[in-house]
Motif scaffolding. Structure first.
Motif, PDB file in Angstrom:
ATOM      1  N   LYS A 114       0.831  -1.214   0.000  1.00  0.00           N
ATOM      2  CA  LYS A 114       0.000   0.000   0.000  1.00  0.00           C
ATOM      3  C   LYS A 114       0.864   1.262   0.000  1.00  0.00           C
ATOM      4  O   LYS A 114       0.591   2.231  -0.711  1.00  0.00           O
TER       5      LYS A 114
ATOM      6  N   ASP B  22       2.331   1.724  -3.377  1.00  0.00           N
ATOM      7  CA  ASP B  22       1.298   2.171  -4.314  1.00  0.00           C
ATOM      8  C   ASP B  22       1.030   3.668  -4.133  1.00  0.00           C
ATOM      9  O   ASP B  22       0.876   4.403  -5.121  1.00  0.00           O
TER      10      ASP B  22
ATOM     11  N   LYS C  94       1.715   6.680  -6.911  1.00  0.00           N
ATOM     12  CA  LYS C  94       0.693   7.636  -7.346  1.00  0.00           C
ATOM     13  C   LYS C  94       1.183   9.077  -7.180  1.00  0.00           C
ATOM     14  O   LYS C  94       1.042   9.905  -8.068  1.00  0.00           O
TER      15      LYS C  94
ATOM     16  N   ASP D 294      -0.927   8.092 -12.265  1.00  0.00           N
ATOM     17  CA  ASP D 294      -1.746   6.919 -12.575  1.00  0.00           C
ATOM     18  C   ASP D 294      -1.485   6.361 -13.971  1.00  0.00           C
ATOM     19  O   ASP D 294      -2.056   5.348 -14.357  1.00  0.00           O
TER      20      ASP D 294
ATOM     21  N   GLN E   3      -0.280  -2.420  -8.574  1.00  0.00           N
ATOM     22  CA  GLN E   3      -0.866  -1.882  -7.343  1.00  0.00           C
ATOM     23  C   GLN E   3       0.102  -1.956  -6.159  1.00  0.00           C
ATOM     24  O   GLN E   3      -0.278  -1.717  -5.025  1.00  0.00           O
ATOM     25  N   SER E   4       1.361  -2.295  -6.467  1.00  0.00           N
ATOM     26  CA  SER E   4       2.368  -2.391  -5.400  1.00  0.00           C
ATOM     27  C   SER E   4       3.628  -1.626  -5.778  1.00  0.00           C
ATOM     28  O   SER E   4       4.721  -1.972  -5.337  1.00  0.00           O
TER      29      SER E   4
ATOM     30  N   ASN F  77       4.697   0.895 -12.615  1.00  0.00           N
ATOM     31  CA  ASN F  77       3.995   1.847 -13.496  1.00  0.00           C
ATOM     32  C   ASN F  77       4.302   1.621 -14.981  1.00  0.00           C
ATOM     33  O   ASN F  77       4.051   2.503 -15.798  1.00  0.00           O
TER      34      ASN F  77
ATOM     35  N   ILE G 111      -8.897  -0.555 -12.402  1.00  0.00           N
ATOM     36  CA  ILE G 111      -8.122  -0.153 -11.218  1.00  0.00           C
ATOM     37  C   ILE G 111      -7.748   1.334 -11.271  1.00  0.00           C
ATOM     38  O   ILE G 111      -6.862   1.788 -10.548  1.00  0.00           O
TER      39      ILE G 111
ATOM     40  N   ARG H 299      -6.465   3.237 -13.735  1.00  0.00           N
ATOM     41  CA  ARG H 299      -5.198   3.625 -14.374  1.00  0.00           C
ATOM     42  C   ARG H 299      -5.425   3.746 -15.879  1.00  0.00           C
ATOM     43  O   ARG H 299      -6.310   3.104 -16.434  1.00  0.00           O
TER      44      ARG H 299
END
Ligand code: SAH
Length: 338
Positions: A34, A37, A41, A46, A281-282, A285, A321, A323
């Motif tokens: 988290k 992530d 961001k 994103d 999500q971890s 990108n 998600i 993105r």
């Protein structure tokens, strides 16, 4: 919040011991993912950058113990694409909307530096960023390729544990690999490196050293992949690298190098059917879809069952998600075009 994760999140610095503690502690995994992530961001947004991968030759003079296209694997059906074929593939990538092409091969010295330079300058007539992943060459060659227009270079250190490196790479020179990476940086390439997770004999301490090396180099891109044993290599009986551990090394790398590009690697997707999305999500990108033709791609078998990208499905999953596929070249630092 876990104290070490909190420190990393705000200071982007950790000691080796702190990294090892994070790697050992299974209970903090979700919190770690988290945190990575949220830094992803904050620092790179994103957008997901797609890099079109062209595997242009599977000839290789190296004998990396894990790699399916190692020189001593006589079962490999070897191929080399011609300059025209490579340029044609790059054009296809461009027409499809990709902003970057990655030219990858085994360490194949049949492509002389002038030929590579010519391929590069031809491709650079298109509005594309160009990444090379062709292994170790000397400073002069890297310079010529940079001047021809190459923007980025990927060369994984694989492991920073010198003894393990020497075991895994017969006749290779660990110091030279490091020198290559620092030369690439010096020449102004956006420099990508990374490591394998799950090499036999690899310790958590050595993975912590790998992460600290990424920081020392100030790498612009880091690719982390779990080992997937290839049946025609000396490591055929090794176990798969741990997907979870690969994700953790990737997430810690995001905490320490918050503004770099980090791919959700194909090896991660190969080991876990939702691996790519979990990686995105971890801390990741970037995705590198393989655009080599099917009948050639299967011959570039560094490990078995390489996962594919289905563009439409990917687009839909990314949307789910929150993105989007980027429409920029996705350099680490915003550069003015010349
Ligand atoms: N010849 C180039 C490109 C190598 S292929 C170079 O030397 O840089 C790209 C990456 O695939 C390698 O850096 C290695 O980390 C990874 N790879 C090779 N064999 C693998 C295997 N069996 N499992 C997982 N990753 C592997």
């Amino acid at each position: 919040m876990n104290k070490i994760i909190e420190k990393a999140k705000f200071e982007h610095i950790l000691s080796k011991d702190e990294i090892v503690q994070l790697l050992q502690d299974e209970s903090i995994n979700q919190e770690l993912f988290k945190a990575a992530d949220s830094l992803r961001k904050e620092f790179v947004g994103d957008e997901v950058h797609l890099r079109a991968l062209i595997e242009f030759s599977n000839f290789c003079h190296c004998n990396c113990l894990y790699c399916g296209i190692r020189a001593e694997n006589l079962c490999v059906d070897r191929y080399r694409l011609s300059s025209d074929q490579i340029i044609q593939l790059a054009r296809q990538a461009y027409d499809f909307g990709y902003k970057t092409v990655v030219l990858q091969s085994g360490e194949d010295l049949a492509y002389k530096v002038d030929e590579m330079a010519q391929i590069i300058s031809e491709i650079k007539k298109l509005d594309l960023a160009l990444t090379l992943s062709i292994g170790e060459r000397n400073f002069e060659d890297y310079k010529i390729l940079k001047e021809a227009g190459a923007d980025r270079f990927l060369l994984r250190i694989e492991t920073t544990d010198k003894d393990l490196y020497m075991k895994m790479h017969p006749n290779a020179d660990f110091e030279n690999r490091k020198i290559c990476l620092f030369n690439l940086k010096k020449l102004g390439y956006e420099t990508g490196t990374g490591c394998l997770i799950g090499l036999p004999g690899q310790s958590l301490e050595s993975l912590a050293d790998d992460i600290l090396f990424f920081k020392e180099l100030d790498a612009d891109m880091i690719g982390i992949g779990p080992l997937i044993p290839h049946p025609q290599t000396p490591l055929k009986n090794a176990e798969n690298g741990s997907f979870e551990l690969a994700l953790k090394v990737m997430a810690i790398t995001r905490l320490l190098l918050p503004d770099i590009n980090i791919p959700a690697t194909t090896a991660m997707e190969t080991l876990n059917p939702n691996g790519r999305i979990m990686a995105l999500q971890s801390g990741a990108n970037v995705i590198m879809p393989n655009i080599t033709a099917e009948d050639i791609r299967c011959k570039y078998e560094i490990y078995p069952n390489k996962a594919n990208v289905n563009y439409k499905q990917l687009e839909a999953k990314l949307k789910q998600i929150g993105r989007q596929i980027s429409s920029t070249k996705g350099y680490r630092k915003v550069r003015r075009s010349l």
